[in-house]
Each structure stands twice: as C-alpha cells, then as structure tokens.
Design an enzyme around this catalytic site. Structure first.
Site, mmCIF file in Angstrom:
data_model
loop_
_atom_site.group_PDB
_atom_site.id
_atom_site.type_symbol
_atom_site.label_atom_id
_atom_site.label_comp_id
_atom_site.label_asym_id
_atom_site.label_seq_id
_atom_site.Cartn_x
_atom_site.Cartn_y
_atom_site.Cartn_z
ATOM 1 N N HIS A 1 -1.786 0.874 7.600
ATOM 2 C CA HIS A 1 -2.239 0.802 6.212
ATOM 3 C C HIS A 1 -2.291 2.215 5.640
ATOM 4 C CE1 HIS A 1 -4.253 -0.577 2.637
ATOM 5 N NE2 HIS A 1 -5.288 0.225 2.860
ATOM 6 N N CYS B 1 0.832 -1.210 0.000
ATOM 7 C CA CYS B 1 0.000 0.000 0.000
ATOM 8 C C CYS B 1 0.865 1.257 0.000
ATOM 9 C CB CYS B 1 -0.947 -0.004 1.193
ATOM 10 S SG CYS B 1 -0.129 -0.195 2.796
#
Length: 535
Positions: free
Chosen positions: A446, A174
């Site tokens: 994240h 990510c």
C-alpha cells in the site's frame, strides 16, 4: 565538410539571397509535410513529389537550389542535372543536407545549418497540436488588472481555497493517489495550472491528461473538503496507456513516468526539438556519462536527458544491504567510477578493446529533483519470487547537490581541495516537499505519502489527511523523494527562442536586401558612367 563554393555563393548579395530563400522553402515544405495530420493515403497522393527525369515517386526528394528540378538520388538523376546545367547545389529535403557538385560531396555551412533549424522550429511552433488558433504564439505575460477589472474583483465573493483534500481509492489505486498528491504540492505545477496556463475549454485534445490535471487542481483548491474521486483521471490513464489499465496494483514510479509523458504530449509548448513545456521546465535535467580508456586516457562523454534519478539501495554484490543507507551515500555510489571490462568497451582513439572507467554525473540540475529508491528486485530468489528491500534510508530535509554535478566533479579532479564550489551556493540547494512510502510486500502493498503545504506537513493515506511533522516524514521508509530548488531562477517576459531566431532572420534578410540594393545601384552607376565616358 566545409565548402568554399557555398561560402562564396552566400557572400554574393544577388545569388546568396535566392539560394537561402529556396533552401528555406524546401525546409519549410518538408517540415509541413511531417506535421501534416491528414490520413497517410491522402498525404501521399497530394504531396508526394516525382522525379523530373523518370517520373518515379520520391520518398527522399533532392531539390536543386538554382531551379525547380526535383530528382532521385539513387539513379543519379539529380547529379546529372547539376552537371548538365552547371548548377552547383542540391538539398536533401529529409535531412536538410546540401550536396555540392563541385566538391562532389555533402557539405556543411553554419549559415545553412542555422537556417534549417530556425525554419523547422518556426513551422513546428505554428503547426503543433496545442495551437488553438492559427496565429503565432505569444509569450506568457503576467496579468495586471485594469480599473474595471479591479472594481469587479473588489465586489467579488472570496472563496477559501483549501488545498488539502484526500483522494478516494478506486480499487487498488493508491499508486495513482500518491503521485497526484505529489503533483498537487509541486510548486511549479501548482502555479502553472492555478494560473490557467492550460484552459480546458479551449483545449482540442481528446483524452487530455493536462485537462485532467487542470480539473484536479480546481477540485483540490475548491472550498469542498470531502474526499475527491479521480475517476476521470484514471479513465484517461487507461485510454492512453495500456500498461496502466486494469484494477491490478501498479508501481507508483512507473505511473509517475507515464503521467509525465502524457502531460508533456498534451501540454502547451510541447515540441520535438526544443521543448519548453511545464514538465521539461520542472523535471528535466541532463545526465553525463564519461568513459575513460585506461590505455590511452581518451575520454568519451555522452549527455542524456533525465526526468528522475533511480538509486541503488545497496552496493553491487552486497546481499546484506551493504553500503551507506543514506541519500548522500546512494548518490555517491551513483556517481562513483565503475570499471568496465575490455569486452564491454572499445576505444575510438586507440581502436582497441581495453579496460575503461565509467563515471556518471549530473550535468544540468532540474528545478525539481525526483529520486526513486530501487526497493523492488525483480530477479527471482531461491523460492522463485521477487522480493522487496525494506532497508531504511535516511534522507535530509535540505540537500546540496554540488558534489554530484559534472562541473564540481571535474573541478575536484583537478583541485585536491574540493572545498569550494563554482558559482553561487544557491544553484545547488534543494528543499524536501514530498515523500512517497510503500508498506507491505510487492504483491499486496500500500502506498502513502507525506507532503508539505505552506509550513506544515501532512500525511495522505488515500482519503485520510492528517496533520504530521517533518520528523515523522524523515523517519518514514521512503520509496520516492521530491526536492525543489530553494532559489528558482525566474526569467519573466523572456522572448521564446523561436521568436529570437525569427527576428534574427528578419534582420539578416533586411541587411542582405540592403546589400543587394546597393549592388544594383552600383551597377546602374557604373553603366551610367560608362555611357558618359563613351559619349
């Protein structure tokens, strides 16, 4: 030191041209030797010169500017040659410095200095790796279709360009996806790669990050709407950067800097002296550090290049997140004067260690400003683990950078008002176009991001792309922010600096040739008059 001997020599139309031509030859030889890509062993065997006196191999040759003698400096053979032959100057091929035998010292001359710089730039532009064919690079020209091309365009099938495409998570990637999305919606990078400024078919690099960027833009702006997996980009990153390899979670800001460096190294226009690649044209600015001695008032200024600005989220020494939690507050702390203790500073003027005041300011604003908020503290806590700062930071949709520039800060110190800024306001105004967020902790977090596409805002969560709003973006917990200058100073069809330098050299050489020819003609006329007078 300045030298009257070199000035007199260069002023002589007969001798000066020969000295400059010899100096150019030496500078060009060394520049080509540095740019040589052949194996080191072969390069040493072929091009390593030897001393004309002792035949020793020269790692730092000195060449006489009056003849072809090359000698060593440490043994004094080149100095002996100058005295024995009554030659005045020799040049250090490594640095381009000129030694004058009459002054018995290295000297400085503006003409010599500009000649060295222009020669090195010309050779470097000719031999840099981005050159596809061995010819002088031409400046970029906008394309205007002729009649036949216009007819082809009318008959061509128009495919819609989406420009909104998610990126697949390839296993804790990510961090890569959010940076690539910010690159995609960077207007300068988008215009560069979509205008075919880097052609993958002509590129001769292996593991080229610029080629990966070109492929990325082609995929994102294709009519395909399914998520795209940047596997090739990830593989290239692993090959060129050992720190980024592996499937472990990486820091988005570290990958951002790595990607900029790799694009710079493989981009057309990348040089070591005056870089005009797309990365430096987009992100490069200048940061100035002023240190003022509190004893004598002497100020020492240092200018360093910058690609982004890293900002502290809380005032130093404040464990509770003290200070203003806004982008403007972080910038004020960044440019706030800082006390330096005597043990950390020694004044060059009064030659004594004394307390000083250090202040940072932005000397040159880039076209795109990148801010990173230092949310990750890598110092250990009482539990022995690093921690993340979750303090919310408010940042605006539009930003005026005038109060943090060197020009305005210097004016404000002289003018107590400080309400007016020098120059047009447009040169300081920026608009937000992308934001990167980090959710969770350092080891299991994240990354997501917001980006502006045309007049709409979208939220990107790997392969998921959802329509969002500016308000949602401004209320997010930002880790990085990207601003683009509202009014870009486009300079189309500008002649590159190396071509300007080369053209100036040609004009200067032509003028010197004219002076030389006039001097020769004068000698002929004087000889003829002397013959007539003798008769």
């Amino acid at each position: 030191m300045c030298c009257s001997h070199i000035a007199a020599t260069l002023a002589d139309p007969r001798v000066g041209v020969d000295v400059l031509n010899k100096y150019k030859t030496v500078a060009a030889w060394h520049a080509r030797r540095i740019q040589d890509t052949s194996p080191p062993a072969k390069r040493r065997k072929v091009s390593a010169p030897t001393c004309d006196t002792c035949n020793a191999t020269l790692s730092r040759p000195f060449v006489c500017l009056s003849c072809s003698f090359a000698g060593c400096w440490q043994s004094g053979h080149v100095i002996n040659h100058l005295h024995e032959t009554a030659h005045s100057f020799c040049v250090d091929t490594r640095s381009g410095s000129v030694f004058c035998a009459d002054c018995d010292d290295f000297i400085y001359d503006a003409t010599i200095d500009s000649t060295y710089l222009s020669t090195v730039i010309l050779i470097e532009e000719q031999l840099t790796r981005f050159q596809v064919v061995k010819r002088i690079r031409e400046p970029y020209q906008p394309w205007t279709p002729d009649e036949s091309e216009s007819a082809i365009l009318k008959e061509a099938t128009v495919l819609p360009c989406q420009g909104r495409r998610g990126l697949l998570n390839l296993g804790q990637t990510c961090f890569l996806n959010v940076i690539l999305q910010c690159f995609i919606y960077n207007p300068l990078l988008r215009n560069y790669f979509l205008s075919d400024r880097h052609n993958t078919r002509l590129c001769k690099h292996t593991d080229c990050t610029c080629c990966e960027m070109d492929n990325l833009f082609s995929e994102v702006y294709s009519p395909i709407q399914t998520p795209f997996g940047p596997t090739s980009f990830l593989a290239t990153t692993w090959k060129v950067s050992a720190e980024m390899s592996g499937y472990s979670q990486q820091d988005a800001h570290e990958f951002f800097i790595t990607a900029l460096n790799q694009i710079h190294m493989t981009c057309r226009g990348s040089t070591n002296i005056s870089c005009n690649c797309v990365i430096h044209q987009t992100f490069a600015g200048q940061l100035q550090s002023d240190v003022t001695c509190e004893r004598c008032g002497n100020t020492t200024s240092t200018v360093d290049p910058m690609l982004d600005v890293s900002l502290e989220l809380k005032a130093k020494g404040g464990e509770g997140g003290g200070g203003e939690n806004t982008l403007a507050g972080c910038l004020r702390r960044f440019t706030k004067p800082e006390k330096l203790p005597a043990k950390e500073y020694s004044c060059s003027k009064c030659t004594k260690a004394h307390e000083a005041v250090k202040r940072l300011s932005i000397r040159k604003l880039p076209s795109v400003l990148s801010f990173q908020f230092k949310r990750f503290e890598h110092k250990t806590t009482s539990k022995g683990v690093s921690q993340k700062i979750d303090t919310p930071v408010r940042f605006p949709a539009s930003l005026n950078m005038a109060p943090y520039t060197t020009l305005v800060m210097n004016q404000s110190s002289k003018d107590s008002d400080g309400s007016t800024y020098p120059g047009p306001q447009a040169m300081y105004e920026y608009d937000l176009f992308a934001v990167i967020n980090h959710e969770g902790q350092m080891d299991n977090g994240h990354y997501t991001n917001f980006a502006r596409f045309r007049d709409e805002w979208y939220r990107f969560d790997d392969d998921k792309v959802t329509l969002s709003t500016l308000g949602a973006c401004l209320n997010s917990n930002a880790y990085m922010c990207f601003y683009v200058k509202r009014h870009l100073e486009y300079k189309p069809n500008m002649k590159p600096t190396y071509r300007v330098t080369r053209d100036n050299d040609i004009v200067r050489e032509q003028e010197q040739e004219k002076l030389k020819e006039m001097a020769r003609q004068k000698e002929v006329d004087d000889a003829l008059m002397a013959t007539i007078a003798g008769d």
